[in-house]
Scaffold this motif. Structure first.
Motif, PDB file in Angstrom:
ATOM      1  N   ALA A 161       0.845  -1.206   0.000  1.00  0.00           N
ATOM      2  CA  ALA A 161       0.000   0.000   0.000  1.00  0.00           C
ATOM      3  C   ALA A 161       0.878   1.254   0.000  1.00  0.00           C
ATOM      4  O   ALA A 161       0.561   2.251  -0.661  1.00  0.00           O
ATOM      5  CB  ALA A 161      -0.920  -0.007   1.207  1.00  0.00           C
ATOM      6  N   PHE A 216      -2.698   4.798   6.131  1.00  0.00           N
ATOM      7  CA  PHE A 216      -3.063   3.405   6.447  1.00  0.00           C
ATOM      8  C   PHE A 216      -1.794   2.569   6.585  1.00  0.00           C
ATOM      9  O   PHE A 216      -1.604   1.864   7.591  1.00  0.00           O
ATOM     10  CB  PHE A 216      -3.977   2.855   5.329  1.00  0.00           C
ATOM     11  CG  PHE A 216      -3.961   1.349   5.191  1.00  0.00           C
ATOM     12  CD1 PHE A 216      -4.513   0.540   6.174  1.00  0.00           C
ATOM     13  CD2 PHE A 216      -3.410   0.731   4.072  1.00  0.00           C
ATOM     14  CE1 PHE A 216      -4.503  -0.846   6.043  1.00  0.00           C
ATOM     15  CE2 PHE A 216      -3.393  -0.649   3.944  1.00  0.00           C
ATOM     16  CZ  PHE A 216      -3.939  -1.439   4.933  1.00  0.00           C
ATOM     17  N   VAL A 234      -6.575   1.231  10.305  1.00  0.00           N
ATOM     18  CA  VAL A 234      -7.790   0.633   9.722  1.00  0.00           C
ATOM     19  C   VAL A 234      -8.798   1.737   9.383  1.00  0.00           C
ATOM     20  O   VAL A 234      -9.472   1.677   8.357  1.00  0.00           O
ATOM     21  CB  VAL A 234      -8.401  -0.417  10.683  1.00  0.00           C
ATOM     22  CG1 VAL A 234      -9.612  -1.081  10.059  1.00  0.00           C
ATOM     23  CG2 VAL A 234      -7.385  -1.490  11.032  1.00  0.00           C
ATOM     24  N   ASN A 235      -8.842   2.773  10.232  1.00  0.00           N
ATOM     25  CA  ASN A 235      -9.724   3.913   9.966  1.00  0.00           C
ATOM     26  C   ASN A 235      -9.302   4.627   8.674  1.00  0.00           C
ATOM     27  O   ASN A 235     -10.147   5.019   7.879  1.00  0.00           O
ATOM     28  CB  ASN A 235      -9.674   4.882  11.152  1.00  0.00           C
ATOM     29  CG  ASN A 235     -10.642   6.030  10.998  1.00  0.00           C
ATOM     30  OD1 ASN A 235     -11.668   5.893  10.349  1.00  0.00           O
ATOM     31  ND2 ASN A 235     -10.308   7.157  11.599  1.00  0.00           N
ATOM     32  N   LEU A 265      -7.848   3.260   6.140  1.00  0.00           N
ATOM     33  CA  LEU A 265      -8.268   2.406   5.020  1.00  0.00           C
ATOM     34  C   LEU A 265      -9.745   2.641   4.705  1.00  0.00           C
ATOM     35  O   LEU A 265     -10.128   2.771   3.532  1.00  0.00           O
ATOM     36  CB  LEU A 265      -8.017   0.928   5.360  1.00  0.00           C
ATOM     37  CG  LEU A 265      -8.452  -0.077   4.293  1.00  0.00           C
ATOM     38  CD1 LEU A 265      -7.565   0.020   3.063  1.00  0.00           C
ATOM     39  CD2 LEU A 265      -8.420  -1.501   4.824  1.00  0.00           C
ATOM     40  N   ALA A 266     -10.556   2.727   5.773  1.00  0.00           N
ATOM     41  CA  ALA A 266     -11.994   2.975   5.591  1.00  0.00           C
ATOM     42  C   ALA A 266     -12.215   4.333   4.912  1.00  0.00           C
ATOM     43  O   ALA A 266     -13.023   4.446   3.987  1.00  0.00           O
ATOM     44  CB  ALA A 266     -12.706   2.928   6.934  1.00  0.00           C
ATOM     45  N   TYR A 313     -10.082   5.971   3.025  1.00  0.00           N
ATOM     46  CA  TYR A 313      -9.566   5.875   1.646  1.00  0.00           C
ATOM     47  C   TYR A 313     -10.646   5.307   0.719  1.00  0.00           C
ATOM     48  O   TYR A 313     -10.928   5.869  -0.347  1.00  0.00           O
ATOM     49  CB  TYR A 313      -8.311   4.993   1.658  1.00  0.00           C
ATOM     50  CG  TYR A 313      -7.846   4.500   0.321  1.00  0.00           C
ATOM     51  CD1 TYR A 313      -7.224   5.357  -0.589  1.00  0.00           C
ATOM     52  CD2 TYR A 313      -8.008   3.168  -0.067  1.00  0.00           C
ATOM     53  CE1 TYR A 313      -6.791   4.905  -1.815  1.00  0.00           C
ATOM     54  CE2 TYR A 313      -7.568   2.707  -1.284  1.00  0.00           C
ATOM     55  CZ  TYR A 313      -6.964   3.578  -2.154  1.00  0.00           C
ATOM     56  OH  TYR A 313      -6.533   3.129  -3.373  1.00  0.00           O
ATOM     57  N   LEU A 314     -11.241   4.203   1.160  1.00  0.00           N
ATOM     58  CA  LEU A 314     -12.253   3.556   0.321  1.00  0.00           C
ATOM     59  C   LEU A 314     -13.516   4.411   0.217  1.00  0.00           C
ATOM     60  O   LEU A 314     -14.128   4.504  -0.840  1.00  0.00           O
ATOM     61  CB  LEU A 314     -12.581   2.169   0.887  1.00  0.00           C
ATOM     62  CG  LEU A 314     -11.431   1.173   0.740  1.00  0.00           C
ATOM     63  CD1 LEU A 314     -11.638  -0.031   1.637  1.00  0.00           C
ATOM     64  CD2 LEU A 314     -11.280   0.727  -0.704  1.00  0.00           C
ATOM     65  N   LYS A 315     -13.871   5.082   1.322  1.00  0.00           N
ATOM     66  CA  LYS A 315     -15.044   5.963   1.338  1.00  0.00           C
ATOM     67  C   LYS A 315     -14.850   7.119   0.349  1.00  0.00           C
ATOM     68  O   LYS A 315     -15.731   7.418  -0.450  1.00  0.00           O
ATOM     69  CB  LYS A 315     -15.220   6.506   2.752  1.00  0.00           C
ATOM     70  CG  LYS A 315     -16.576   7.070   3.061  1.00  0.00           C
ATOM     71  CD  LYS A 315     -16.535   7.620   4.467  1.00  0.00           C
ATOM     72  CE  LYS A 315     -17.788   7.335   5.220  1.00  0.00           C
ATOM     73  NZ  LYS A 315     -17.719   7.766   6.604  1.00  0.00           N
ATOM     74  N   MET A 324     -12.802   7.215  -2.180  1.00  0.00           N
ATOM     75  CA  MET A 324     -12.781   6.693  -3.546  1.00  0.00           C
ATOM     76  C   MET A 324     -14.211   6.484  -4.043  1.00  0.00           C
ATOM     77  O   MET A 324     -14.552   6.857  -5.172  1.00  0.00           O
ATOM     78  CB  MET A 324     -12.004   5.381  -3.581  1.00  0.00           C
ATOM     79  CG  MET A 324     -11.659   4.921  -4.971  1.00  0.00           C
ATOM     80  SD  MET A 324     -10.921   3.295  -4.953  1.00  0.00           S
ATOM     81  CE  MET A 324      -9.221   3.734  -4.766  1.00  0.00           C
ATOM     82  N   GLY A 325     -15.049   5.930  -3.187  1.00  0.00           N
ATOM     83  CA  GLY A 325     -16.443   5.703  -3.549  1.00  0.00           C
ATOM     84  C   GLY A 325     -17.162   7.007  -3.866  1.00  0.00           C
ATOM     85  O   GLY A 325     -17.849   7.115  -4.882  1.00  0.00           O
ATOM     86  N   ILE A 326     -16.952   8.011  -3.013  1.00  0.00           N
ATOM     87  CA  ILE A 326     -17.619   9.304  -3.206  1.00  0.00           C
ATOM     88  C   ILE A 326     -17.124   9.962  -4.505  1.00  0.00           C
ATOM     89  O   ILE A 326     -17.919  10.469  -5.293  1.00  0.00           O
ATOM     90  CB  ILE A 326     -17.395  10.217  -1.979  1.00  0.00           C
ATOM     91  CG1 ILE A 326     -18.181   9.653  -0.783  1.00  0.00           C
ATOM     92  CG2 ILE A 326     -17.844  11.649  -2.252  1.00  0.00           C
ATOM     93  CD1 ILE A 326     -17.816  10.252   0.551  1.00  0.00           C
ATOM     94  N   ILE A 354     -15.943   8.498  -7.160  1.00  0.00           N
ATOM     95  CA  ILE A 354     -16.462   7.767  -8.329  1.00  0.00           C
ATOM     96  C   ILE A 354     -17.937   8.097  -8.546  1.00  0.00           C
ATOM     97  O   ILE A 354     -18.362   8.296  -9.682  1.00  0.00           O
ATOM     98  CB  ILE A 354     -16.207   6.245  -8.178  1.00  0.00           C
ATOM     99  CG1 ILE A 354     -14.706   5.986  -8.360  1.00  0.00           C
ATOM    100  CG2 ILE A 354     -17.004   5.439  -9.190  1.00  0.00           C
ATOM    101  CD1 ILE A 354     -14.265   4.582  -8.181  1.00  0.00           C
ATOM    102  N   ILE A 355     -18.691   8.213  -7.457  1.00  0.00           N
ATOM    103  CA  ILE A 355     -20.117   8.579  -7.602  1.00  0.00           C
ATOM    104  C   ILE A 355     -20.229   9.966  -8.239  1.00  0.00           C
ATOM    105  O   ILE A 355     -21.011  10.183  -9.164  1.00  0.00           O
ATOM    106  CB  ILE A 355     -20.829   8.549  -6.223  1.00  0.00           C
ATOM    107  CG1 ILE A 355     -20.974   7.103  -5.733  1.00  0.00           C
ATOM    108  CG2 ILE A 355     -22.205   9.194  -6.294  1.00  0.00           C
ATOM    109  CD1 ILE A 355     -21.404   6.974  -4.285  1.00  0.00           C
ATOM    110  N   ILE A 410     -19.228   9.764 -11.980  1.00  0.00           N
ATOM    111  CA  ILE A 410     -20.272   9.147 -12.812  1.00  0.00           C
ATOM    112  C   ILE A 410     -21.454  10.110 -12.973  1.00  0.00           C
ATOM    113  O   ILE A 410     -21.990  10.269 -14.071  1.00  0.00           O
ATOM    114  CB  ILE A 410     -20.722   7.790 -12.207  1.00  0.00           C
ATOM    115  CG1 ILE A 410     -19.590   6.765 -12.369  1.00  0.00           C
ATOM    116  CG2 ILE A 410     -21.987   7.271 -12.880  1.00  0.00           C
ATOM    117  CD1 ILE A 410     -19.835   5.440 -11.698  1.00  0.00           C
TER     118      ILE A 410
END
Lengths: 147, 162
Positions: free
Chosen positions: B53, B107, B127-128, B130-131, B133-135, B137-139, B141-142, B145
């Motif tokens: 990572a 992370f 771990v927080n 990582l959460a 980071y993924l959150k 990334m999701g936002i 991408i939304i 799109i």
């Protein structure tokens, strides 16, 4: 040999870490499913383009080489992303199951998938940056020779 | 006037109520016996994941720096509008990339220091990250799109008007 005192001072997925890992897993699952859908849509678009191109080739007898290469490269990029997302999806599913059932084996398995995912991303990003640097150098040389 | 001992008794009573409520709403606060442990295998897997990572984050940050250089020193033969739009796109991409890669780097660093120093707080922070980071990334991408769909709609409406 395992230290007998390890259990006293060992790290663990306590309540807070479990909440964070579940959050990570949920977002991972969402992202993976999103990419699966996008890849599916892209494959359909590719098939439509290929069928249209074959139709045009038979009528116009022209061959759009640049378009074919671009399509191939984009398809390759989508496959690369798809493989990474399979690891991510597996991590997510197993992590959620591990936390829900307090299953140590499943947790180790999910961490294995996380390791595979990060390793895969690392290798892909190294290849990507090498290609980016090569592209920048080639572009710079092309600009210099044009002057 | 309320006597002193009465005030103390009320405070104690409130504290015990709060503690009881916390135990009821959060039953996992003291169940350390049943928590998932980070055994040797998990530790080794997490260590490798954190190392990779870190590589991903560093390469990502370097890529972002290269993208900025290329956007500013790139194609000078193109029109000013093309240069401006490519610089704008590069800046937006770089900002997103830097934010994501900082979370990824945090992370990796926190997990590594948590595992090496057996520090639960650092581990949790990792771990927080990582959460987060993924959150993020999701936002992102939304948002991307949604913008793409909006752009297609506006473009098709514009083409329909002509």
């Amino acid at each position: 040999m395992q230290n007998p005192n390890d259990s006293l001072f060992a790290l663990e997925f306590d309540h807070q870490a479990s909440a964070y890992i579940v959050q990570s897993a949920k977002w991972s699952r969402f992202l993976a499913i999103l990419w699966f859908v996008l890849c599916g849509l892209f494959v359909i678009a590719c098939l439509i383009t290929i069928v249209t191109t074959i139709d045009r080739q038979t009528t116009l007898t022209t061959y759009d080489m640049g378009g074919q290469v671009a399509l191939g490269v984009t398809l390759l990029w989508f496959i690369v992303i798809l493989v990474g997302n399979i690891f991510r999806y597996r991590f997510a599913i197993r992590a959620i199951r591990a936390i829900r059932d307090t299953d140590q084996q499943m947790l180790v398995s999910s961490l294995g998938q996380l390791r595979l995912y990060t390793k895969y991303c690392g290798i892909i990003s190294i290849i990507g940056i090498v290609l980016l640097i090569a592209g920048t150098i080639i572009n710079a040389f092309a600009d210099m020779s044009a002057l | 006037m309320v006597p002193f001992y009465y005030t103390q008794l009320t405070i104690l009573n409130n504290r015990s109520k709060a503690l009881q409520m916390d135990t009821n709403t959060n039953p996992n606060t003291s169940d350390n016996l049943f928590d998932l442990a980070i055994d040797d295998t998990a530790r080794s897997l997490l260590k490798t994941a954190a190392t990779w990572a870190k590589i991903v984050a560093i390469v990502g940050l370097a890529g972002a720096a290269l993208a900025v250089i290329e956007a500013f020193a790139g194609n000078r033969a193109a029109g000013s509008m093309t240069i401006a739009s490519s610089v704008l796109i590069a800046i937006v991409t770089v900002v997103f990339s830097v934010i994501l890669n900082i979370f990824l780097l945090r992370f990796a660093s926190n997990i590594q220091s948590g595992l090496s120093g057996m520090n639960q707080a650092n581990f949790n922070e990792g771990v927080n990250s990582l959460a987060l980071y993924l959150k993020c990334m999701g936002i992102f991408i939304i948002v991307a799109i949604s913008l793409a769909i909006l752009f297609v709609l506006i473009f098709s409406a514009f083409m329909g008007m002509r």
